[in-house]
Motif scaffolding. Structure first.
Motif, PDB file in Angstrom:
ATOM      1  N   ASP A 119       0.806  -1.199   0.000  1.00 10.26           N
ATOM      2  CA  ASP A 119       0.000   0.000   0.000  1.00 10.26           C
ATOM      3  C   ASP A 119       0.849   1.263   0.000  1.00 10.26           C
ATOM      4  N   ASP A 137      -1.843 -12.118  -5.572  1.00 10.48           N
ATOM      5  CA  ASP A 137      -1.660 -10.888  -4.796  1.00 10.48           C
ATOM      6  C   ASP A 137      -1.853 -11.122  -3.297  1.00 10.48           C
ATOM      7  N   LEU A 171     -12.856  -4.049  -8.648  1.00 16.28           N
ATOM      8  CA  LEU A 171     -11.429  -4.271  -8.404  1.00 16.28           C
ATOM      9  C   LEU A 171     -10.588  -3.443  -9.379  1.00 16.28           C
ATOM     10  N   LYS A 207     -10.633   0.136  -8.264  1.00 20.30           N
ATOM     11  CA  LYS A 207      -9.943   0.314  -6.988  1.00 20.30           C
ATOM     12  C   LYS A 207      -8.442   0.099  -7.096  1.00 20.30           C
ATOM     13  N   GLN A 208      -8.053  -0.953  -7.796  1.00 17.68           N
ATOM     14  CA  GLN A 208      -6.650  -1.372  -7.733  1.00 17.68           C
ATOM     15  C   GLN A 208      -5.867  -1.163  -9.026  1.00 17.68           C
ATOM     16  N   GLN A 218      -6.653   8.365  -8.689  1.00 17.10           N
ATOM     17  CA  GLN A 218      -6.521   7.893  -7.309  1.00 17.10           C
ATOM     18  C   GLN A 218      -7.779   8.249  -6.506  1.00 17.10           C
ATOM     19  N   ALA A 251     -10.368   5.795  -7.447  1.00 20.55           N
ATOM     20  CA  ALA A 251     -10.081   4.496  -6.824  1.00 20.55           C
ATOM     21  C   ALA A 251     -10.508   4.491  -5.368  1.00 20.55           C
ATOM     22  N   SER A 252     -10.199   5.554  -4.646  1.00 14.17           N
ATOM     23  CA  SER A 252     -10.478   5.505  -3.215  1.00 14.17           C
ATOM     24  C   SER A 252     -11.923   5.892  -2.875  1.00 14.17           C
ATOM     25  N   THR A 281     -14.397   4.159  -4.738  1.00 11.89           N
ATOM     26  CA  THR A 281     -15.146   3.087  -5.401  1.00 11.89           C
ATOM     27  C   THR A 281     -15.406   1.931  -4.434  1.00 11.89           C
ATOM     28  N   ASN A 329     -10.013 -10.932  -3.808  1.00 11.86           N
ATOM     29  CA  ASN A 329      -8.952  -9.939  -3.781  1.00 11.86           C
ATOM     30  C   ASN A 329      -9.326  -8.676  -3.032  1.00 11.86           C
ATOM     31  N   GLN A 330     -10.626  -8.417  -2.924  1.00 11.75           N
ATOM     32  CA  GLN A 330     -11.070  -7.241  -2.173  1.00 11.75           C
ATOM     33  C   GLN A 330     -11.467  -7.612  -0.745  1.00 11.75           C
TER      34      GLN A 330
END
Lengths: 422, 435
Positions: B18, B95, B283, B286-287, B299, B302-303, B305, B342-343
């Motif tokens: 992260d 991952d 995903l 987000k990623q 970004q 992403a943050s 969603t 993954n989430q």
């Protein structure tokens, strides 16, 4: 505050899993948060309690040896009853898959490096290989599985003074896989008894081993003998060889660790424990000395998880539950007190296997596993710790990592569950 | 211990991944520096044992090779990317198997993009086929103009034979049916949002599949969120990019991402969060978006969603609402998509629904369904795809329920293909229970 449970356990390894199971026994609702998939796949699958104290051992009776531990050792803090309680939880979770519960004496298990490890519980497939059992042994390794060097391991075991003859042989596995195929590939071939040269691979393997066998009563393989049908694979090989067949625990990826991971997942699911895996806990909020909520970093978002009681089981320096930089050692989620010398050159000894100070780094628990401040007061009324994040034990040197995890998890999980249900 | 200052030592944060910011240190004009990621790999091979492709395909070298090892090889000399990268299905399970924070899927996506860009023949059948498959939205847009004709033509035997022979699209699978009215057409017809709110606002990323095919999922999303008092808006959007990443079509993905960022990021200051009903779409936003593209506002997107059910769990008392609800007796065999895993969302459907009155739900295990988007549609991958799916089919067969449930559109295709079950999305059950 929608995502809420009675007890929230942070960390999905052995300590976290058993803290969750212990808390669930009290009737509390429990959630387990784990950053990554279980680290058990990196572990041997053996459950040790205490083999050595201050470099002396192996000790036959781990409970007797506990008396020699220092007062700040987790075993001294929780007492031997907690260790027994941890083992009870373990035995109930794994059922017939493990052995060793019939005695309090350590079993001696040969490992893939050839050391003989004092162990309290061991997978059923390992049992016929114990060093305490009389009967000559043949270790079989394979050219393509380079992590296990059978002749070397056998020589090491022989040098430790076992009361039987042991010898190693390196064979060619009857099926050819890619050069760096994993043990899981071998396990699957044996599981499904895949065909090779017009016959089943189990039979082909047994025939290759038979040529090497010279009257030995038992044959050890690196842990690779099947997964879903492991018992059948061993029985089949054993019948064909006319000798007992056993597995020798390996390093990662460890089939015995993977199997334990599966068993624990089922046990947690059966106990109704909820699980959220894949994101780290990074922060918390507290009022009046009580933790209200922890925050999970879900791909750069902070997602709140609420509970009445919390258990921290994030591991030690290796598991990243304790972190160090050039200046200091810290517990990164709650910023808990972790005592350590100011001068970082005192953190380690010059000898590689010396009695390093860093090995004991961790939080300092009170009697019910609440991490304390520098003044010895609980940092938070409702936060407990279990496993590697707890300081005071050099678990690698003592062969005590699993036992410390189980005992501290039993206390932390049970107390958390009781408090939440009050 | 070296006295050299190491950026990783200095960092006390809980995760390398992260905190990991790609930075340009090699002046090669393109790409990102993945060195810290590669250096974190200590070769425990946990990723390899979690890879569903490696499990059934002995020739596939696995994620450890595709990621850190290949990266190191390339640094040493001017090695080509190994063509096995095209056999990675981008399930991204590696991952969260990695205990050391190696950004494996990011490395795979980067390597695959480079392979397609520099080594793949742009006139080859494989390239053309992959381009068509990964731009599903374009074909679907055309087909949805004439849904009945498209439904007939796409599953017309001789046409499928030709598609397999000329394009390498397997004729084993049934093409999903196109809805006679797309989700967006329905949305227009109903006059857009039926609830207005200053406080509770979401922008719906429906993705391609619930727009053109399973429109009932999109409708369920809207009705459930409106029931909870949310204002739902549905901005213009392109593909999330998931099939493009998996086929190494990074330019196409970047173009689509640019449009999505432009249309969604501007809503965030107005109080909107972004919701997706497909776990691969969520995903991706987000990623993969922030990992692969440097676009203004990406970004931020992403943050903000969320996956739809995840959002309700965080912001509403979904569990409490469901506890008081009941539905007529239903039994589900639930499969968690890899991209939900993954989430960290792989257990939420089972945990939420198993106490709902009238519902029986069983998790059919942690195996991958095997289809992985466009992967299982490729003639040469079909067999691998079905082999990976065997475990899931078997567990579905043994489960009590004979209706499947999953969040992922292509997992649902595979579940239906392998078992003949009808497949539902969790939002449809929430709609049944609460609306």
């Amino acid at each position: 505050m929608p995502i809420r449970e009675d007890v929230l356990v942070v960390g999905g390894g052995l300590a976290g899993s058993f803290a969750a199971l212990a808390a669930a026994e009290s009737g509390a609702s429990v959630r387990l948060l784990s950053h990554k998939k279980s680290t058990l796949r990196q572990a041997s699958g053996l459950i040790d309690v205490l083999g050595y104290v201050d470099g002396e051992g192996p000790h036959a009776d781990p409970f007797a040896a506990m008396a020699e531990l220092s007062d700040d050792h987790p075993y001294s803090v929780v007492g031997e009853e907690a260790v027994r309680e941890g083992l009870r939880l373990f035995d109930e979770a794994v059922g017939d898959a493990y052995r060793g519960g019939h005695t309090e004496t350590n079993a001696l298990v040969p490992t893939h490096g050839g050391t003989v490890k004092p162990t309290a519980r061991y997978p059923e497939s390992v049992a016929p290989g114990l060093a305490s059992i009389d009967g000559d042994a043949l270790f079989v390794g394979f050219e393509s599985l380079t992590d296990f060097e059978a002749p070397l391991a056998a020589d090491h075991v022989a040098a430790s003074g076992v009361p039987f003859n042991v010898r190693g042989a390196t064979l060619r596995f009857p099926m050819a896989f890619r050069a760096d195929a994993k043990v899981t590939r071998y396990a699957r071939a044996l599981d499904k008894n895949e065909r090779v040269d017009g016959t089943g691979v189990r039979r082909a393997l047994a025939e290759a081993v038979k040529e090497e066998l010279d009257g030995e009563a038992r044959v050890g393989f690196p842990a690779m003998l099947g997964d879903d049908h492991a018992e059948e694979v061993r029985r089949d090989l054993s019948d064909r060889l006319g000798a007992a067949v056993f597995e020798i625990p390996t390093g990662p990826p460890s089939l015995l660790g993977l199997t334990l991971e599966d068993i624990l997942f089922d046990a947690l699911d059966d106990a109704g424990v909820r699980m959220s895996v894949g994101n780290p806990v990074v922060d918390y909020e507290a009022t009046d000395g009580r933790v209200d909520v922890v925050y999970v970093d879900q791909k750069h978002k902070r997602v709140p998880y609420h509970a009445e009681e919390f258990v921290l089981a994030t591991g030690g320096l290796v598991g990243k539950g304790i972190r160090s930089n050039r200046e200091r050692v810290e517990e990164p989620v709650f910023g808990l007190h972790v005592p350590h010398p100011d001068d970082r050159y005192e953190w380690s000894e010059s000898a590689a296997f010396g009695d390093h100070a860093f090995a004991r780094f961790g939080v300092v628990p009170d009697g019910e596993m609440r991490p304390t401040t520098e003044r010895g007061e609980p940092q938070f009324e409702n936060l407990r710790a279990a496993g590697g994040v707890v300081g005071g034990a050099n678990t690698a040197r003592e062969n005590s990592a699993s036992g410390v995890s189980l005992a501290t998890a039993a206390v932390a999980g049970t107390r958390a569950g009781e408090e939440a249900r009050r | 211990m070296s006295d050299a200052e190491s950026p990783l030592d200095a960092d006390l944060g809980p995760t390398e991944q992260d905190d990991f910011e790609p930075v340009q240190v090699f002046d090669d004009g393109a790409g990102m520096d993945l060195r810290p990621g590669a250096d974190n790999c200590y070769k425990c091979t946990s990723c390899d044992t979690s890879c569903p492709v490696a499990e059934v395909n002995d020739d596939f070298p696995g994620p450890k090779f595709q990621g850190p090892e290949q990266w190191r090889l390339k640094r040493k000399s001017d090695e080509d990317i190994d063509d096995s990268i095209m056999s990675c299905s981008n399930c991204m399970r590696c991952d969260d198997a990695c205990p050391s924070g190696v950004p494996l899927s990011q490395m795979h996506n980067t390597a695959r993009g480079e392979y397609v860009e520099e080594q793949m023949d742009k006139l080859s059948t494989e390239y053309i086929r992959n381009r068509i498959l990964s731009n599903y939205r374009t074909s679907a847009e055309i087909a949805s103009k004439v849904p009945r004709l498209a439904n007939f033509a796409m599953n017309f035997g001789p046409a499928r034979w030709v598609m397999e022979k000329t394009l390498g699209v397997t004729s084993e699978r049934e093409f999903p049916e196109f809805a006679e009215q797309t989700f967006r057409e329905w949305w227009q017809e109903r006059g857009g949002p039926q609830v207005r709110s200053e406080e509770k606002r979401v922008a719906y990323f429906h993705g391609c599949y619930s727009n053109y095919n399973t429109t009932e999922v999109g409708k369920a999303m809207v009705r459930v969120f409106e029931e909870f008092g949310y204002e739902v808006v549905v901005p213009q959007q392109r593909c999330s990019g998931t099939p493009m990443f998996a086929n190494g079509m990074l330019d196409d993905a970047k173009r689509a991402a640019g449009i999505n960022v432009e249309n969604f990021a501007g809503l965030i200051p107005e109080g909107y969060d972004i919701i997706a009903s497909c776990t691969s779409c969520s995903l991706s936003l987000k990623q993969e978006y922030p990992e692969l593209f440097d676009i203004d506002g990406i970004q931020d997107l992403a943050s903000h969603t969320y996956e739809a059910m995840e959002y309700l769990r965080i912001h509403e008392d979904l569990e409490g609402e469901l506890a008081d609800a009941s539905v007529s007796d239903r039994s589900f065999a639930y499969h968690a998509p890899c991209h939900a895993r993954n989430q960290g969302l792989d257990r939420q459907a089972v945990e939420l629904f198993r106490d709902v009155d009238g519902v029986t739900i069983e998790d059919v295990g942690d195996s991958c369904s095997g289809i992985s988007g466009t992967y299982g549609w490729k003639e040469e991958k079909y067999e691998t795809s079905m082999k990976i799916g065997e475990d899931m089919f078997d567990h579905m067969d043994h489960a009590e329920g004979n209706v499947g449930m999953t969040e992922c559109p292509t997992c649902s295709m595979q579940m239906e293909h392998g078992t003949g079950y009808d497949i539902e999305h969790p939002l449809q059950l929430i709609e049944d229970a609460l609306v």
